[in-house]
Design a protein around this motif. Structure first.
Motif, short mmCIF file in Angstrom:
data_model
loop_
_atom_site.label_atom_id
_atom_site.label_comp_id
_atom_site.label_asym_id
_atom_site.label_seq_id
_atom_site.Cartn_x
_atom_site.Cartn_y
_atom_site.Cartn_z
N LEU A 34 0.95 -1.36 0.07
CA LEU A 34 -0.01 0.08 -0.13
C LEU A 34 0.89 1.45 -0.01
O LEU A 34 0.64 2.15 -0.77
CB LEU A 34 -0.84 0.09 1.17
N THR A 35 2.02 1.33 0.77
CA THR A 35 2.79 2.43 1.03
C THR A 35 3.55 2.67 -0.31
O THR A 35 3.75 3.77 -0.94
CB THR A 35 3.66 2.30 2.38
N ALA A 36 4.02 1.67 -0.86
CA ALA A 36 4.77 1.77 -2.14
C ALA A 36 3.92 2.29 -3.21
O ALA A 36 4.39 3.18 -4.02
CB ALA A 36 5.50 0.50 -2.65
N THR A 37 2.73 1.65 -3.35
CA THR A 37 1.96 2.09 -4.28
C THR A 37 1.65 3.63 -4.26
O THR A 37 1.50 4.29 -5.11
CB THR A 37 0.51 1.39 -4.23
N MET A 38 1.20 4.00 -3.01
CA MET A 38 0.94 5.54 -2.87
C MET A 38 2.15 6.47 -3.08
O MET A 38 2.07 7.49 -3.62
CB MET A 38 0.73 5.65 -1.11
N MET A 39 3.32 5.80 -2.62
CA MET A 39 4.72 6.62 -3.15
C MET A 39 4.76 6.83 -4.57
O MET A 39 4.95 7.95 -5.16
CB MET A 39 5.81 5.68 -2.42
N ALA A 137 -5.38 14.07 1.88
CA ALA A 137 -6.56 13.11 2.22
C ALA A 137 -6.44 11.93 1.65
O ALA A 137 -6.85 10.83 2.64
CB ALA A 137 -7.83 13.85 1.43
N ILE A 138 -5.74 11.56 0.54
CA ILE A 138 -5.54 10.19 0.03
C ILE A 138 -4.57 9.54 0.99
O ILE A 138 -4.80 8.33 1.12
CB ILE A 138 -5.14 10.13 -1.49
N GLY A 139 -3.34 10.29 1.31
CA GLY A 139 -2.35 9.52 2.13
C GLY A 139 -2.81 9.24 3.38
O GLY A 139 -2.57 8.15 3.93
N LEU A 140 -3.92 9.98 3.98
CA LEU A 140 -4.63 9.72 5.42
C LEU A 140 -5.38 8.30 5.25
O LEU A 140 -5.39 7.49 5.86
CB LEU A 140 -5.51 10.82 5.74
N ALA A 199 6.59 -0.95 12.60
CA ALA A 199 5.93 -0.74 11.40
C ALA A 199 4.44 0.23 11.60
O ALA A 199 4.10 1.27 11.01
CB ALA A 199 5.49 -1.93 10.77
N TYR A 200 4.20 -0.07 12.93
CA TYR A 200 2.83 0.63 13.20
C TYR A 200 3.08 1.96 13.42
O TYR A 200 2.07 3.13 13.13
CB TYR A 200 2.07 -0.19 14.31
N VAL A 201 4.32 2.31 14.16
CA VAL A 201 4.61 3.53 14.42
C VAL A 201 4.63 4.36 13.19
O VAL A 201 4.35 5.61 12.84
CB VAL A 201 5.79 3.78 15.29
N HIS A 202 5.40 3.83 12.17
CA HIS A 202 5.77 4.64 10.83
C HIS A 202 4.26 4.81 10.40
O HIS A 202 4.18 5.91 9.77
CB HIS A 202 6.40 3.59 10.01
N VAL A 203 3.46 3.91 10.27
CA VAL A 203 2.24 4.23 9.63
C VAL A 203 1.54 5.41 10.51
O VAL A 203 0.78 6.35 10.05
CB VAL A 203 1.20 2.79 9.68
N LEU A 204 1.57 5.44 12.05
CA LEU A 204 0.77 6.45 12.66
C LEU A 204 1.64 7.87 12.45
O LEU A 204 0.87 8.67 12.44
CB LEU A 204 0.88 6.24 14.26
N ALA A 205 2.90 7.85 12.17
CA ALA A 205 3.57 8.95 11.90
C ALA A 205 3.22 9.61 10.54
O ALA A 205 2.88 10.83 10.37
CB ALA A 205 5.13 8.73 11.72
N ASP A 206 2.95 8.49 9.65
CA ASP A 206 2.42 9.30 8.33
C ASP A 206 1.02 9.75 8.48
O ASP A 206 0.73 10.72 7.80
CB ASP A 206 2.47 7.95 7.31
N ALA A 207 0.23 8.96 9.23
CA ALA A 207 -1.18 9.49 9.40
C ALA A 207 -1.24 11.03 10.08
O ALA A 207 -1.97 11.88 10.03
CB ALA A 207 -1.94 8.55 10.20
N LEU A 212 -2.06 16.54 10.38
CA LEU A 212 -1.73 18.10 10.62
C LEU A 212 -1.73 18.86 9.09
O LEU A 212 -2.00 20.12 9.16
CB LEU A 212 -0.41 18.03 11.25
N ALA A 213 -1.26 18.34 8.10
CA ALA A 213 -1.08 18.79 6.81
C ALA A 213 -2.41 19.28 6.49
O ALA A 213 -2.90 20.40 5.88
CB ALA A 213 -0.63 17.98 5.93
N ILE A 214 -3.55 18.62 6.66
CA ILE A 214 -5.11 18.85 6.14
C ILE A 214 -5.70 20.04 7.07
O ILE A 214 -6.04 20.96 6.60
CB ILE A 214 -5.96 17.61 6.42
#
Length: 329
Positions: A34-39, A137-140, A199-207, A212-214
């Motif tokens: 999922l992350t690679a696709t979004m990237m 929004a898509i990233g979230l 892995a979970y913390v990385h996902v949370l960091a991105d979220a 915050l960006a939104i």
């Protein structure tokens, strides 16, 4: 019966992978995909639209994809080498090593976000609010989906006593027990898989950065608060840095075989409660997400033997590899 055949009876493996190892590995692979696709999508969209915001977020996602890939590789390596005798206590801590590496990556990301945010606070740049908001929004959405994949994977374990070896030398008895204690259910214990946690913390960091960006982008677009974007970046950097430090500290403790004080206290209380023995030396450390190893040196009256000490330690469900040393008074 020969000595060799006797020894074979007590031979055991040292596989201390988490009970949910395979399931966690599959979840991590899905999140990597999922992350690679979004990237890739963000980077391509950035080039096509000329949006630096899209390109920047795409390369930011690349660092997370790399860290998540390390987590996936760690699961594969640990499983493939689980029975490799070169690892004295198995590969149960490979995930902790990967988790420590991920914590370092998070720290670098936090520093990068923090520095860039401070620069933009004093040197504002033009922001494409509409494009950036859509991307955030898509990233979230991707991060929320990834979080759901990684969440709920904590497991409950059970153990059973398997094999016991005993050998004596002089007046000292060194007793070795490899126990899963499957007769003692682990009530409420959650798997401490630091690889999955990383892995979970990385996902949370991105979220977090997406949320915050939104907020900042909407405020900038409708309220004209352009300054809120870098401020939110600084806030996000501080939160991610705190998560990174917490993960780094806990994985480092495991890698350095730090004594688990909770388990050590339980062992002392159970062994010494009857008052007929004293623990002279005690070592307890983690060898896997759901497993601890212990070396207990006991000074006891002659009436107390290894079997009695082992029986007292059965309630300590975390112990999966136990060595008991008996020293008679």
């Amino acid at each position: 019966m020969t000595i060799a055949s006797q020894a074979d009876r007590f031979t055991h493996d040292h596989i201390f992978l988490g009970a949910s190892h395979d399931a966690n590995a599959r979840r991590t692979l899905w999140v990597v995909a999922l992350t690679a696709t979004m990237m890739v999508g963000e980077i391509i969209a950035g080039y096509l639209t000329g949006s630096m915001a899209l390109l920047a977020d795409g390369f930011h996602m690349a660092t997370h994809a790399g860290a998540l890939s390390v987590a996936a590789i760690a699961y594969s390596y640990a499983k493939r080498h689980a029975s490799d005798r070169r690892f004295s206590f198995g590969t149960g801590k490979v995930g902790d090593l990967a988790g420590f590496a991920s914590a370092l990556v998070l720290a670098v990301i936090a520093i990068g976000i923090g520095v860039e945010s401070v620069v933009r606070l004093f040197q504002p740049i033009t922001v494409a609010f509409t494009e950036a908001t859509i991307v955030a929004a898509i990233g979230l959405a991707v991060n929320v989906a990834s979080a759901f994949l990684l969440a709920g994977s904590h497991s409950h374990d059970h153990g059973h006593g398997r094999s016991h070896a005993h050998h004596a030398h002089g007046h000292e008895h060194h007793d070795h027990a490899h126990d899963d204690h499957r007769d003692h259910p682990v009530a409420g214990m959650r798997s401490q898989d630091n690889n999955l946690r990383a892995a979970y913390v990385h996902v949370l960091a991105d979220a977090l950065t997406s949320v915050l960006a939104i907020i900042a982008l909407l405020s900038g677009r409708f309220l004209g608060w352009v300054w809120l974007d870098p401020v939110m970046g600084i806030v996000g950097a501080l939160v991610i840095a705190r998560w990174s430090w917490s993960l780094m500290r806990e994985t480092a403790w495991v890698l350095l075989d730090r004594t688990d004080e909770h388990v050590a206290k339980e062992i002392r209380e159970l062994v010494e409660a009857p008052g007929d023995v004293r623990i002279a030396d005690l070592h307890v450390w983690r060898v896997g997400p759901d497993a601890h190893a212990g070396i207990v040196s006991v000074v006891a009256e002659s009436a107390v033997d290894r079997a009695a000490i082992q029986e007292r330690l059965k309630p300590v469900h975390e112990l999966r590899h136990l060595t008991i040393e008996m020293r008679a008074i």
